[in-house]
Design a protein around this motif. Structure first.
Motif, PDB file in Angstrom:
ATOM      1  N   LYS A  91       0.859  -1.179   0.000  1.00  0.00           N
ATOM      2  CA  LYS A  91       0.000   0.000   0.000  1.00  0.00           C
ATOM      3  C   LYS A  91       0.898   1.234   0.000  1.00  0.00           C
ATOM      4  N   LEU A  92       0.898   1.955  -1.099  1.00  0.00           N
ATOM      5  CA  LEU A  92       1.780   3.119  -1.237  1.00  0.00           C
ATOM      6  C   LEU A  92       1.145   4.346  -0.586  1.00  0.00           C
ATOM      7  N   ILE A  93       1.946   5.042   0.198  1.00  0.00           N
ATOM      8  CA  ILE A  93       1.421   6.197   0.938  1.00  0.00           C
ATOM      9  C   ILE A  93       2.123   7.483   0.490  1.00  0.00           C
ATOM     10  N   VAL A  94       1.291   8.504   0.313  1.00  0.00           N
ATOM     11  CA  VAL A  94       1.758   9.837  -0.095  1.00  0.00           C
ATOM     12  C   VAL A  94       1.559  10.795   1.078  1.00  0.00           C
ATOM     13  N   TYR A  95       2.522  11.669   1.303  1.00  0.00           N
ATOM     14  CA  TYR A  95       2.432  12.657   2.387  1.00  0.00           C
ATOM     15  C   TYR A  95       2.443  14.060   1.805  1.00  0.00           C
ATOM     16  N   THR A  96       1.539  14.868   2.270  1.00  0.00           N
ATOM     17  CA  THR A  96       1.526  16.281   1.886  1.00  0.00           C
ATOM     18  C   THR A  96       0.937  17.038   3.058  1.00  0.00           C
ATOM     19  N   SER A  97       1.160  18.332   3.118  1.00  0.00           N
ATOM     20  CA  SER A  97       0.625  19.046   4.277  1.00  0.00           C
ATOM     21  C   SER A  97      -0.866  19.316   4.084  1.00  0.00           C
ATOM     22  N   SER A  98      -1.518  19.628   5.179  1.00  0.00           N
ATOM     23  CA  SER A  98      -2.951  19.934   5.103  1.00  0.00           C
ATOM     24  C   SER A  98      -3.201  21.177   4.247  1.00  0.00           C
ATOM     25  N   ALA A  99      -2.156  21.964   3.997  1.00  0.00           N
ATOM     26  CA  ALA A  99      -2.302  23.159   3.154  1.00  0.00           C
ATOM     27  C   ALA A  99      -1.795  22.927   1.739  1.00  0.00           C
ATOM     28  N   GLY A 100      -1.351  21.713   1.429  1.00  0.00           N
ATOM     29  CA  GLY A 100      -0.836  21.402   0.085  1.00  0.00           C
ATOM     30  C   GLY A 100      -1.952  21.468  -0.953  1.00  0.00           C
ATOM     31  N   HIS A 101      -1.554  21.565  -2.206  1.00  0.00           N
ATOM     32  CA  HIS A 101      -2.544  21.733  -3.268  1.00  0.00           C
ATOM     33  C   HIS A 101      -3.307  20.434  -3.525  1.00  0.00           C
ATOM     34  N   TYR A 102      -4.572  20.583  -3.901  1.00  0.00           N
ATOM     35  CA  TYR A 102      -5.429  19.409  -4.050  1.00  0.00           C
ATOM     36  C   TYR A 102      -5.018  18.492  -5.194  1.00  0.00           C
ATOM     37  N   SER A 103      -4.147  18.983  -6.072  1.00  0.00           N
ATOM     38  CA  SER A 103      -3.749  18.130  -7.199  1.00  0.00           C
ATOM     39  C   SER A 103      -2.994  16.887  -6.736  1.00  0.00           C
ATOM     40  N   ILE A 104      -2.366  16.969  -5.581  1.00  0.00           N
ATOM     41  CA  ILE A 104      -1.673  15.787  -5.053  1.00  0.00           C
ATOM     42  C   ILE A 104      -2.697  14.688  -4.747  1.00  0.00           C
ATOM     43  N   VAL A 105      -3.814  15.084  -4.183  1.00  0.00           N
ATOM     44  CA  VAL A 105      -4.859  14.102  -3.867  1.00  0.00           C
ATOM     45  C   VAL A 105      -5.511  13.602  -5.155  1.00  0.00           C
ATOM     46  N   LYS A 106      -5.773  14.530  -6.079  1.00  0.00           N
ATOM     47  CA  LYS A 106      -6.397  14.109  -7.349  1.00  0.00           C
ATOM     48  C   LYS A 106      -5.477  13.132  -8.084  1.00  0.00           C
ATOM     49  N   THR A 107      -4.199  13.395  -8.032  1.00  0.00           N
ATOM     50  CA  THR A 107      -3.257  12.509  -8.710  1.00  0.00           C
ATOM     51  C   THR A 107      -3.244  11.123  -8.064  1.00  0.00           C
ATOM     52  N   ALA A 108      -3.210  11.094  -6.743  1.00  0.00           N
ATOM     53  CA  ALA A 108      -3.220   9.796  -6.052  1.00  0.00           C
ATOM     54  C   ALA A 108      -4.494   9.038  -6.402  1.00  0.00           C
ATOM     55  N   MET A 109      -5.579   9.772  -6.518  1.00  0.00           N
ATOM     56  CA  MET A 109      -6.856   9.171  -6.935  1.00  0.00           C
ATOM     57  C   MET A 109      -6.731   8.646  -8.366  1.00  0.00           C
ATOM     58  N   ALA A 110      -6.238   9.472  -9.260  1.00  0.00           N
ATOM     59  CA  ALA A 110      -6.133   9.062 -10.663  1.00  0.00           C
ATOM     60  C   ALA A 110      -5.222   7.848 -10.836  1.00  0.00           C
ATOM     61  N   LEU A 111      -4.131   7.834 -10.107  1.00  0.00           N
ATOM     62  CA  LEU A 111      -3.145   6.768 -10.259  1.00  0.00           C
ATOM     63  C   LEU A 111      -3.564   5.449  -9.603  1.00  0.00           C
ATOM     64  N   GLY A 112      -4.682   5.475  -8.903  1.00  0.00           N
ATOM     65  CA  GLY A 112      -5.150   4.244  -8.276  1.00  0.00           C
ATOM     66  C   GLY A 112      -4.509   3.981  -6.924  1.00  0.00           C
ATOM     67  N   LEU A 113      -3.853   5.004  -6.364  1.00  0.00           N
ATOM     68  CA  LEU A 113      -3.331   4.854  -5.002  1.00  0.00           C
ATOM     69  C   LEU A 113      -4.464   5.053  -3.998  1.00  0.00           C
ATOM     70  N   GLY A 114      -5.413   5.895  -4.363  1.00  0.00           N
ATOM     71  CA  GLY A 114      -6.553   6.173  -3.493  1.00  0.00           C
ATOM     72  C   GLY A 114      -6.330   7.406  -2.643  1.00  0.00           C
ATOM     73  N   SER A 115      -7.345   8.260  -2.619  1.00  0.00           N
ATOM     74  CA  SER A 115      -7.202   9.514  -1.874  1.00  0.00           C
ATOM     75  C   SER A 115      -7.029   9.273  -0.375  1.00  0.00           C
ATOM     76  N   ASP A 116      -7.560   8.144   0.128  1.00  0.00           N
ATOM     77  CA  ASP A 116      -7.369   7.835   1.552  1.00  0.00           C
ATOM     78  C   ASP A 116      -5.910   7.562   1.895  1.00  0.00           C
ATOM     79  N   ASN A 117      -5.131   7.257   0.893  1.00  0.00           N
ATOM     80  CA  ASN A 117      -3.726   6.954   1.145  1.00  0.00           C
ATOM     81  C   ASN A 117      -2.820   8.162   0.959  1.00  0.00           C
ATOM     82  N   VAL A 118      -3.453   9.325   0.890  1.00  0.00           N
ATOM     83  CA  VAL A 118      -2.702  10.573   0.981  1.00  0.00           C
ATOM     84  C   VAL A 118      -2.823  11.050   2.419  1.00  0.00           C
ATOM     85  N   VAL A 119      -1.715  11.070   3.107  1.00  0.00           N
ATOM     86  CA  VAL A 119      -1.714  11.478   4.515  1.00  0.00           C
ATOM     87  C   VAL A 119      -1.497  12.982   4.579  1.00  0.00           C
TER      88      VAL A 119
END
Lengths: 553, 553
Positions: A196-224
């Protein structure tokens, strides 16, 4: 709908002639006539934007605007001579970003050099996917990417490519990282991958990081989302804690996104410390410097991107702080060859080892030659020119922050780290401190005040700036104004005027809120909001009521 | 490197003044001066392209070109007055796509209406992610997408959005499909998902489908390449067989990509039959009409996109067959709301139910207003104008196909389904039939002939067109020429000239191949190739030797 009946100069392609020979009128004479007329419209548009009292936008709702612009697309064309009034209408109702009072987004108006760069791209109609159809433009992309990457300290082999905006640069960064670190996923996908691959970004980071994790099939829940400190910067202790938590859950920490210049506050994560953590845990280190990466051009502020050399990939958008036309975004890497190596489809099928065929490293095919805009801008202005642009903007930001700080009715949220000035207007009679006993009610009230003043300002059209929600530390703040001071044309007088405008629009706002305002249902989301009973009569009311907490780049 | 010392007209921003006040010269006067000068360069560029004997490109290798273009990016800017010679150099060594002899890619030169559309976009420097900063442009995107989708028969609620090229339209189609059909993947990713999603596309489909499957974590191995028939169209029987095979392997058929206009041959998959299969098996039906979707504007050829109304999503690029400037690509859907529903990050955080905030449905943030180019083109030319453009191109394609068919030294591969004419030049002395006893040696020889003639043609610069590999039926063909006849400026004389050019470049080619040619090692990939011993002296030799089978849009 037609502004006036002026026509384009006589060219071969009137609507009558179009009827007779609809495709045979695309020559130099026609280009000359059209560009000449367009030039006049452009000059007028820019000239208008600088006049005292010029509107940023004559705002209309979609329903109103549909009546003012002819949107019908027909069997028969209107020909060249029908184009002029249409263009005038477009200019008439569009946002004039050349107006220094456009302070709504992280980009501002462009400049004449930017405009002619786009004219060059349009004329050439090139495609920067392979060298042989875009030789000069490809070399420019190669050169400016390499130069920029080296300024960021990414080293001898560094370089990069342009993408269709910061979000797509971030997307390509994550795809490249994943394909590089886990190449088996390229062919097999996640089937039987197991980790399970996990991505870290700050709570103020841009939403594209979450959209990308979603698009790539990592899942937005796996963006910490790593919490921020009181200045909007990622907390290092929390990052380490959250990585360790992932590890203890047998997850695989994969990608850290640090933000150099957050969207709302313009805050800079501690890039060097985060880089050290990424190294220690062997995690891909991406820096989203879409907004703040350009501070590398500022002698006074480049320390904010200190640590950039530790990044594996770095996003930087010259279309923001450096005034290149939308869009112009670079993804840079320590090794420029990593894009082709990680993302190419395989051995010698479409692209053949020519490092100048830049399309090979992307997940697209045809590519606009966006780099040209930055290349030409850099050529003309130099590092010094870009630096001076930024210094001016920083000075203006400081000036506005001071205005706001010194004003009894305004409250600054934080001292601006870069070019965003975030603040409340707090009317007389409303307590100025945030820590109220009934905080939620206070928050609702102040948010409504922000939105109502914003609505009035948009309706007047003299200024355009946005408002934003934010959680700072652990506190959900009331909505506040975010003003971005970026354009070189902004001066102190505009900022004085801005403060006056807000003050004037805020006049009587508490009475509005407490006297005339009632709680009504917002029919769009069913949640009760405070609204003014008179508001229904406003043609523009829809744009505020439905926008809680909108903010973007 | 500087073509001449002509300067821009006197403006406020000479390099000297730039030194003194580097950021304060971006007004209407400067714009006027720069656009005027740029206009002159543009008119000259287009005028030159139409002169008899005009070169498409004065081709230089990267190493040569680096000596001719000043690529240094410095501390000090060159100012406005340094820009003019630089622009002249760029134009001098760039491919002139206005030349009707540019037949290399699926796009051709644009037209004056296209150029001023880009000028409008540059001037406005807008962002079509949210309505309030791009009200008119957003409505135009909305209107032209809806109109186009309805022409394709996608129904009452249909519409779409633009993406940064056909590959990204295809990417967004697959993301949207996956998020719609398997919404749990959005948040959780593929962890514990368990199903293996399978994508089907023909062996002639565009590589972006595979790149997307790779990017999305489905894996390139899970893209099933359905064989084509002898005309380059997906075989229905094989599609059904392969879907059933997936099912028997307990895989999940997920996404069928049919191609309306393949990249090399311009073939059209049987869209209706494939649509019926997609429906029967409940598989998402995407049509990649990046190239051929525009035939909907042609009365004579629109039958090739018959069945388009069965698509769930449809990609169409007006920057190809309709002459809009690069890039202009639409992703259309039966329900335009599906993009926001499938791809939005969730309840009311950034975008708030305003259907005109088009960015919400993408995986990006800021967006160029590419739709404007198609909107304005449609306005000016009408369906009839676009139709006439296509009819003319089809007529020219037919003309060239006939020339080639009737010529003893040329062999057509298939009768062109649309605007690509694919053929060999077969020198006297080489047998013309494909089925040779020693086919592989024959194939190598003919491929070398194709590449060598191509190299000579590029070096002359009078024409630019590409060559391609292809497997047709079960046969791997020798490399052949792919000429795309798209621009409205192409006439019969150009095509006569093209045939003469190839013939003349092919003169003595067999002697070259069998007499002077030797087998040498290509130092780039270590594979032996047939090469001419004199070739090493050519400055351009690298572009052919290293390019086996390059072809792209």
């Amino acid at each position: 709908m037609q502004e006036n009946s002026a026509n384009f100069p006589r060219v071969c392609c009137t609507s009558q002639e179009l009827h007779e020979k609809p495709i045979l009128c695309q020559d130099a004479t026609e280009l000359d006539a059209l560009v000449s007329t367009m030039k006049d419209l452009m000059v007028e548009h820019v000239d208008n934007s600088r006049k005292p009292g010029a509107l940023v936008v004559d705002y209309k709702s979609p329903e109103e605007l549909k009546k003012l612009v002819d949107l019908e697309l027909s069997e028969e064309g209107i020909g060249i001579d029908g184009l002029m009034p249409l263009l005038q209408t477009v200019l008439r109702y569009s946002v004039n970003t050349w107006n220094p009072r456009f302070m709504d987004k992280l980009y501002a108006g462009t400049n004449p050099v930017g405009v002619i760069s786009e004219m060059l791209i349009a004329l050439l109609n090139a495609n920067s996917h392979v060298y042989h159809v875009s030789p000069v433009l490809t070399l420019m992309e190669y050169a400016v990417s390499a130069r920029l990457a080296k300024m960021l300290g990414l080293g001898e082999n560094s370089g990069g490519i342009t993408c269709a905006g910061g979000s797509f640069s971030n997307q390509l960064a994550m795809i490249t990282a994943r394909n590089h670190m886990f190449p088996e996923i390229k062919a097999q996908g996640y089937n039987q991958f197991g980790k399970k691959l996990i991505v870290y970004t700050s709570s103020a980071g841009h939403y594209s990081i979450v959209k990308t994790a979603m698009a790539l099939g990592l899942g937005s829940d796996n963006v910490v989302k790593v919490p921020c400190d009181d200045e909007g910067r990622m907390r290092i202790d929390d990052l380490v804690r959250l990585i360790n938590r992932s590890i203890s859950l047998e997850e695989t920490p994969f990608f850290i996104n640090a933000t150099a210049g957050t969207t709302v506050l313009g805050a800079f994560d501690p890039l060097r410390s985060i880089g050290e953590i990424a190294k220690r845990y062997n995690i891909w280190y991406h820096i989203d410097g879409s907004w703040g990466g350009s501070l590398i051009f500022s002698e006074n502020k480049k320390h904010l991107v200190d640590g950039s050399e530790m990044a594996d990939t770095f996003t930087l958008n010259p279309h923001k702080m450096l005034g290149a036309p939308q869009q112009c975004s670079f993804l840079l890497a320590r090794d420029h060859r990593i894009f082709a190596r990680s993302n190419s489809l395989g051995a010698g099928y479409l692209f053949h080892g020519n490092e100048y065929d830049l399309g090979n490293g992307t997940v697209g095919c045809g590519r606009r030659s966006d780099s040209v805009k930055f290349f030409l801008g850099w050529k003309v202005f130099g590092i010094r020119g870009y630096g001076a642009r930024i210094e001016h903007a920083l000075k203006m930001a400081k000036y506005l922050a001071k205005l706001v700080s010194n004003h009894p009715r305004f409250q600054l949220i934080i001292e601006p780290p870069s070019l965003q000035i975030c603040f409340w207007y707090i009317p007389e009679g409303l307590p100025a401190e945030l820590e109220k006993r009934d905080y939620n009610q206070y928050k609702t009230k102040l948010s409504e005040i922000t939105k109502e003043i914003h609505r009035r300002i948009v309706q007047r059209g003299k200024f355009l700036f946005d408002y934003a929600p934010l959680t700072l530390g652990r506190l959900e703040l009331p909505l506040f104004f975010r003003v971005v001071v970026n354009a070189p044309s902004v001066n102190e007088a505009h900022l004085d005027e801005l403060v006056e405008e807000i003050e004037s629009m805020g006049s009587g706002i508490l009475e509005w809120l407490e006297g005339e305002a009632v709680i009504v249902d917002d029919n769009r989301n069913g949640k009760p909001v405070i609204a003014n009973i008179d508001r229904a009569s406003s043609v523009n009311n829809n744009i505020c009521v439905v926008r809680d907490g909108f903010i973007d780049k």
